[in-house]
Design a protein around this motif. Structure first.
Motif, short mmCIF file in Angstrom:
data_model
loop_
_atom_site.label_atom_id
_atom_site.label_comp_id
_atom_site.label_asym_id
_atom_site.label_seq_id
_atom_site.Cartn_x
_atom_site.Cartn_y
_atom_site.Cartn_z
N HIS A 12 0.83 -1.07 0.01
CA HIS A 12 0.11 0.06 -0.19
C HIS A 12 0.88 1.36 0.09
O HIS A 12 1.69 1.43 0.77
CB HIS A 12 -1.00 0.01 1.22
CG HIS A 12 -1.90 1.13 1.30
ND1 HIS A 12 -1.91 2.14 2.23
CD2 HIS A 12 -2.76 1.49 0.34
CE1 HIS A 12 -3.00 2.77 2.14
NE2 HIS A 12 -3.28 2.65 0.78
N ARG A 13 0.58 2.17 -1.03
CA ARG A 13 1.43 3.24 -1.06
C ARG A 13 2.76 2.99 -1.44
O ARG A 13 3.80 3.67 -0.75
CB ARG A 13 1.13 4.41 -0.21
CG ARG A 13 -0.32 4.60 0.04
CD ARG A 13 -0.69 5.96 1.15
NE ARG A 13 -1.95 5.63 1.44
CZ ARG A 13 -2.67 6.67 2.58
NH1 ARG A 13 -1.96 7.46 3.09
NH2 ARG A 13 -3.63 6.32 2.71
N GLU A 39 0.37 -0.53 -4.58
CA GLU A 39 -0.78 0.40 -5.01
C GLU A 39 -0.30 1.71 -4.57
O GLU A 39 0.73 1.85 -3.65
CB GLU A 39 -1.91 -0.13 -4.00
CG GLU A 39 -3.11 0.92 -4.24
CD GLU A 39 -3.06 2.19 -3.17
OE1 GLU A 39 -4.22 2.92 -3.42
OE2 GLU A 39 -2.13 2.28 -2.50
N ASP A 41 -1.20 6.35 -5.39
CA ASP A 41 -2.48 7.12 -5.79
C ASP A 41 -1.70 8.13 -6.66
O ASP A 41 -0.66 8.94 -6.41
CB ASP A 41 -2.69 8.10 -4.39
CG ASP A 41 -3.04 7.08 -3.09
OD1 ASP A 41 -4.12 6.39 -3.37
OD2 ASP A 41 -2.24 7.03 -2.18
N HIS A 54 -1.14 11.39 -2.06
CA HIS A 54 -2.66 11.08 -1.56
C HIS A 54 -3.47 12.17 -1.41
O HIS A 54 -4.49 12.08 -1.64
CB HIS A 54 -2.44 10.01 -0.36
CG HIS A 54 -3.49 9.55 0.38
ND1 HIS A 54 -4.26 10.40 1.02
CD2 HIS A 54 -4.02 8.28 0.16
CE1 HIS A 54 -5.44 9.63 1.25
NE2 HIS A 54 -5.25 8.56 0.96
N GLU A 114 -4.26 3.88 -8.44
CA GLU A 114 -5.25 4.27 -7.76
C GLU A 114 -5.72 5.74 -8.38
O GLU A 114 -4.62 6.69 -8.37
CB GLU A 114 -5.70 4.41 -6.37
CG GLU A 114 -6.91 5.04 -6.00
CD GLU A 114 -7.04 5.20 -4.56
OE1 GLU A 114 -6.18 4.80 -3.53
OE2 GLU A 114 -8.06 6.16 -3.99
N LYS A 116 -6.72 9.22 -8.00
CA LYS A 116 -7.09 10.15 -6.80
C LYS A 116 -7.33 11.31 -7.22
O LYS A 116 -6.68 12.30 -6.90
CB LYS A 116 -6.20 9.72 -5.89
CG LYS A 116 -6.33 10.26 -4.34
CD LYS A 116 -7.32 9.40 -3.59
CE LYS A 116 -6.69 8.72 -2.54
NZ LYS A 116 -7.64 7.67 -1.72
#
Ligand code: G3P
Ligand code: MG
Length: 247
Positions: A12-13, A39, A41, A54, A114, A116
Motif C-alpha cells: 500500500h502506497r 498500490e 495514488d 494521496h 489508484e 485519486k
C-alpha cells in the motif's frame, strides 16, 4: 491487454509502514520486502502532470501548505517528500507517474493504480493516467488495474482506454455496489477491510468480481480475510502479510 490476475498481497502506497508513502523509495521497499505488486495514488499537478500523492494538499507529505492542484510539477518536483517520515529519507522526491512507471519496470513490480482526483478533475485525471499507461506500461509487467472511489473517473478511463481493467473502490459497500460496478465496467471491487461483512464478501465473489481489501496490516486479520474470500490484501506491511499467508 491480457486478463487481470491479482497477487495475494499488494504493497500500500509502496510499503507505507517502512518508508515515505508514494515515493520511489517506498516502491523499492515493497519489492525488498517481497511484494510483487504495489498500490499508489495518482493525481494531477496544477499544470496537468500526473504525480504520486494521496492528499489534496502537499502539506503532510511534502511540507508545502498548498493544494497539489494549485502547484506546478516543476515546483512539486523540488519538494522533500521523505524527511517527514524519517531523517534518512530526507531529499526523497514526489515522483511523477511517468518516473514511477520507469521505476516499476526496473523493479519488475505490478501495480494497482489508484486514480485519486482532486474534486472536479475526475475525468481529466483519469484520461491523463490511462494515456500514460497506454504509452509507457511495459509489456513485460503484469496487466495493471486502475481503481478509484470516483465512478466518473473510472467511466472516463473506460471511455478512453477500455482495454485497461478497472476496480471500484469503496469504504463500505452500499446496496447499490453491483449496479455502480456494472455501470463502470469494473472487474474488481476494492473494499475497506474493517467494513466488509462475510455476507457482502460472498456476494461479491458470487457475482464474479475480484475482491481486494485494504488496508490490512495485522497478520491474523489478513488470514481471516482470505478465508472470507478476498483475492488480494493491500497492506502497508506486505512482508508481514506474505509471512502470515504462508503459515
Ligand atoms: O486503494 C486502496 C486504498 O489506498 C484506498 O484508500 O485513502 O489509502 O487511498 P486510500
Ligand atoms: Mg490509495
Amino acid at each position: 491487454m491480457p486478463l487481470l490476475t491479482l497477487p495475494s498481497v499488494v504493497g500500500h502506497r509502496g510499503a507505507a509502514s517502512y518508508s515515505p508513502e508514494n515515493t520511489l523509495a517506498s516502491l523499492t521497499e515493497a519489492k525488498t520486502r517481497g511484494a510483487t505488486w504495489v498500490e499508489f495514488d495518482v493525481k494531477l499537478s496544477g499544470d496537468g502532470v500526473p504525480v504520486l500523492m494521496h492528499d489534496a494538499s502537499l502539506k503532510r507529505t511534502a511540507g508545502l501548505d498548498r493544494a497539489a492542484a494549485a502547484t506546478s510539477w516543476a515546483e512539486i518536483a523540488t519538494l522533500d517528500a521523505g524527511g517527514w517520515f524519517a531523517p534518512r529519507f530526507a531529499g526523497e522526491r514526489v515522483p511523477s507517474f511517468e518516473q514511477t512507471i520507469r521505476h516499476l519496470a526496473v523493479l519488475g513490480l505490478g501495480a494497482n493504480v489508484e486514480i485519486k482526483p482532486c474534486p472536479g478533475r475526475e475525468a481529466e485525471t483519469a484520461i491523463a493516467t490511462v494515456r500514460m499507461l497506454q504509452r509507457l506500461w511495459p509489456a513485460a509487467l503484469p496487466t495493471p488495474v486502475l481503481s478509484s472511489f470516483a465512478d466518473s473517473a473510472l467511466a472516463a478511463a473506460r471511455d478512453t482506454a477500455p482495454e485497461l481493467s478497472r476496480a471500484l473502490l469503496f469504504g463500505a459497500t452500499g446496496d447499490d455496489w453491483a449496479a455502480r460496478a456494472s455501470a463502470v465496467g469494473a472487474v474488481g471491487i476494492n473494499v475497506a477491510a474493517r467494513r466488509l461483512t462475510p455476507e457482502r464478501a460472498a456476494d461479491i465473489r458470487a457475482a464474479g468480481y475480484l475482491l481486494s481489501v485494504y488496508t490490512v496490516n495485522e497478520p491474523e486479520a489478513a488470514r481471516r480475510l482470505m478465508v472470507m474470500g478476498a483475492h488480494s490484501i493491500i497492506s502497508d506491511a506486505p512482508d508481514l502479510v506474505i509471512a502470515a499467508l504462508a503459515r
